[in-house]
Design a protein around this motif. Structure first.
Motif, PDB file in Angstrom:
ATOM      1  N   UNK A  27       0.759  -1.360  -0.004  1.00 47.61           N
ATOM      2  CA  UNK A  27       0.021  -0.153   0.129  1.00 47.61           C
ATOM      3  C   UNK A  27       0.835   1.377   0.099  1.00 47.61           C
ATOM      4  N   UNK A  28       2.099   1.290   0.468  1.00 46.50           N
ATOM      5  CA  UNK A  28       2.962   2.512   0.457  1.00 46.50           C
ATOM      6  C   UNK A  28       3.137   3.135  -0.826  1.00 46.50           C
ATOM      7  N   UNK A  29       3.359   2.539  -1.890  1.00 45.46           N
ATOM      8  CA  UNK A  29       3.468   3.083  -3.105  1.00 45.46           C
ATOM      9  C   UNK A  29       2.268   3.835  -3.539  1.00 45.46           C
ATOM     10  N   UNK A  30       1.059   2.986  -3.431  1.00 48.55           N
ATOM     11  CA  UNK A  30      -0.230   3.440  -3.712  1.00 48.55           C
ATOM     12  C   UNK A  30      -0.738   4.923  -2.849  1.00 48.55           C
ATOM     13  N   UNK A  31      -0.206   4.743  -1.702  1.00 49.94           N
ATOM     14  CA  UNK A  31      -0.309   5.979  -1.043  1.00 49.94           C
ATOM     15  C   UNK A  31       0.526   7.045  -1.383  1.00 49.94           C
ATOM     16  N   UNK A  32       1.651   6.945  -1.850  1.00 56.10           N
ATOM     17  CA  UNK A  32       2.497   7.946  -2.727  1.00 56.10           C
ATOM     18  C   UNK A  32       1.873   8.518  -3.905  1.00 56.10           C
ATOM     19  N   UNK A  33       1.078   7.631  -4.519  1.00 55.67           N
ATOM     20  CA  UNK A  33       0.600   8.065  -5.822  1.00 55.67           C
ATOM     21  C   UNK A  33      -0.866   9.080  -5.250  1.00 55.67           C
ATOM     22  N   UNK A  34      -1.358   8.567  -4.578  1.00 55.35           N
ATOM     23  CA  UNK A  34      -2.680   9.357  -4.124  1.00 55.35           C
ATOM     24  C   UNK A  34      -2.240  10.391  -3.273  1.00 55.35           C
ATOM     25  N   UNK A  35      -1.386  10.651  -2.468  1.00 60.48           N
ATOM     26  CA  UNK A  35      -1.158  11.654  -1.643  1.00 60.48           C
ATOM     27  C   UNK A  35      -0.155  12.655  -2.188  1.00 60.48           C
ATOM     28  N   UNK A  36       0.827  12.060  -2.816  1.00 63.65           N
ATOM     29  CA  UNK A  36       1.887  12.904  -3.294  1.00 63.65           C
ATOM     30  C   UNK A  36       2.073  13.061  -4.885  1.00 63.65           C
ATOM     31  N   UNK A  53       2.822  10.822  -6.950  1.00 66.75           N
ATOM     32  CA  UNK A  53       3.962  10.075  -7.308  1.00 66.75           C
ATOM     33  C   UNK A  53       3.567   9.201  -8.357  1.00 66.75           C
ATOM     34  N   UNK A  54       4.560   8.880  -9.225  1.00 63.05           N
ATOM     35  CA  UNK A  54       4.101   7.831 -10.404  1.00 63.05           C
ATOM     36  C   UNK A  54       3.797   6.488 -10.029  1.00 63.05           C
ATOM     37  N   UNK A  55       2.770   6.061 -10.775  1.00 67.40           N
ATOM     38  CA  UNK A  55       2.546   4.520 -10.327  1.00 67.40           C
ATOM     39  C   UNK A  55       2.577   3.733 -11.877  1.00 67.40           C
ATOM     40  N   UNK A  56       3.174   2.660 -11.978  1.00 66.99           N
ATOM     41  CA  UNK A  56       3.558   1.942 -13.292  1.00 66.99           C
ATOM     42  C   UNK A  56       2.651   0.887 -13.030  1.00 66.99           C
ATOM     43  N   UNK A  57       2.356   0.305 -14.365  1.00 64.86           N
ATOM     44  CA  UNK A  57       1.638  -0.803 -14.427  1.00 64.86           C
ATOM     45  C   UNK A  57       2.414  -2.041 -13.972  1.00 64.86           C
ATOM     46  N   UNK A  58       3.789  -1.935 -13.969  1.00 63.83           N
ATOM     47  CA  UNK A  58       4.272  -3.173 -13.234  1.00 63.83           C
ATOM     48  C   UNK A  58       4.239  -3.008 -11.807  1.00 63.83           C
ATOM     49  N   UNK A  65       1.865  -5.570  -7.037  1.00 65.40           N
ATOM     50  CA  UNK A  65       1.076  -5.447  -5.884  1.00 65.40           C
ATOM     51  C   UNK A  65      -0.003  -6.132  -5.974  1.00 65.40           C
ATOM     52  N   UNK A  66      -0.813  -6.326  -6.933  1.00 63.35           N
ATOM     53  CA  UNK A  66      -1.855  -7.379  -6.994  1.00 63.35           C
ATOM     54  C   UNK A  66      -1.531  -8.662  -6.815  1.00 63.35           C
ATOM     55  N   UNK A  67      -0.396  -9.226  -7.132  1.00 67.12           N
ATOM     56  CA  UNK A  67       0.389 -10.399  -6.863  1.00 67.12           C
ATOM     57  C   UNK A  67       0.471 -10.664  -5.218  1.00 67.12           C
ATOM     58  N   UNK A  68       0.688  -9.461  -4.815  1.00 70.28           N
ATOM     59  CA  UNK A  68       1.184  -9.548  -3.381  1.00 70.28           C
ATOM     60  C   UNK A  68      -0.219  -9.540  -2.375  1.00 70.28           C
ATOM     61  N   UNK A  69      -1.271  -8.818  -3.063  1.00 71.43           N
ATOM     62  CA  UNK A  69      -2.612  -9.003  -2.339  1.00 71.43           C
ATOM     63  C   UNK A  69      -3.208 -10.296  -2.600  1.00 71.43           C
TER      64      UNK A  69
END
Length: 117
Positions: free
Chosen positions: A83-92, A94-99, A104-108
């Motif tokens: 969830x950390x990079x997703x929070x970076x994307x939403x709040x700051x 930050x770039x979110x890549x397809x990879x 992250x989907x595999x982790x979940x």
């Protein structure tokens, strides 16, 4: 795993990205107010809050580990890390890549497989 233990584990999972958000906010504050000298660090209220928050999170983790095996509890930290990079994307913004999204989907998905085991 009892209901209270599950709730505490979910809270822990959410505390990880929340703590990282605080650290990022502290870093932005530090960058805007002079940089990274020792004096800047001890005067940064967001950094002090981030350390305090992580200290409280560590106490929560300790509590969780008193009742759950590490192998069972640790999977919740993986969700928090995803969830950390997703929070970076939403709040700051930050770039979110397809990879990243795929990874992250595999982790979940892995979390739910491990949780059901």
């Amino acid at each position: 795993m009892g209901r209270i233990d599950l709730i505490l584990c979910v809270i822990f999972s959410l505390c990880l990205p929340a703590g990282q958000i605080l650290f990022k906010m502290a870093a932005r504050h530090g960058q805007a107010n002079g940089g990274f000298s020792i004096l800047d660090v001890v005067r940064n209220p967001l950094l002090i809050a981030a350390f305090a928050f992580y200290g409280a999170t560590a106490v929560l983790w300790y509590r969780i580990l008193t009742v759950l095996p590490l192998s069972r509890a640790y999977i919740f930290s993986l969700v928090g890390s995803a969830l950390v990079p997703a929070a970076g994307y939403v709040i700051f913004g930050e770039k979110m890549t397809l990879q990243y999204i795929i990874g992250a989907s595999f982790i979940i998905i892995g979390f739910f497989i491990a949780f059901r085991a």
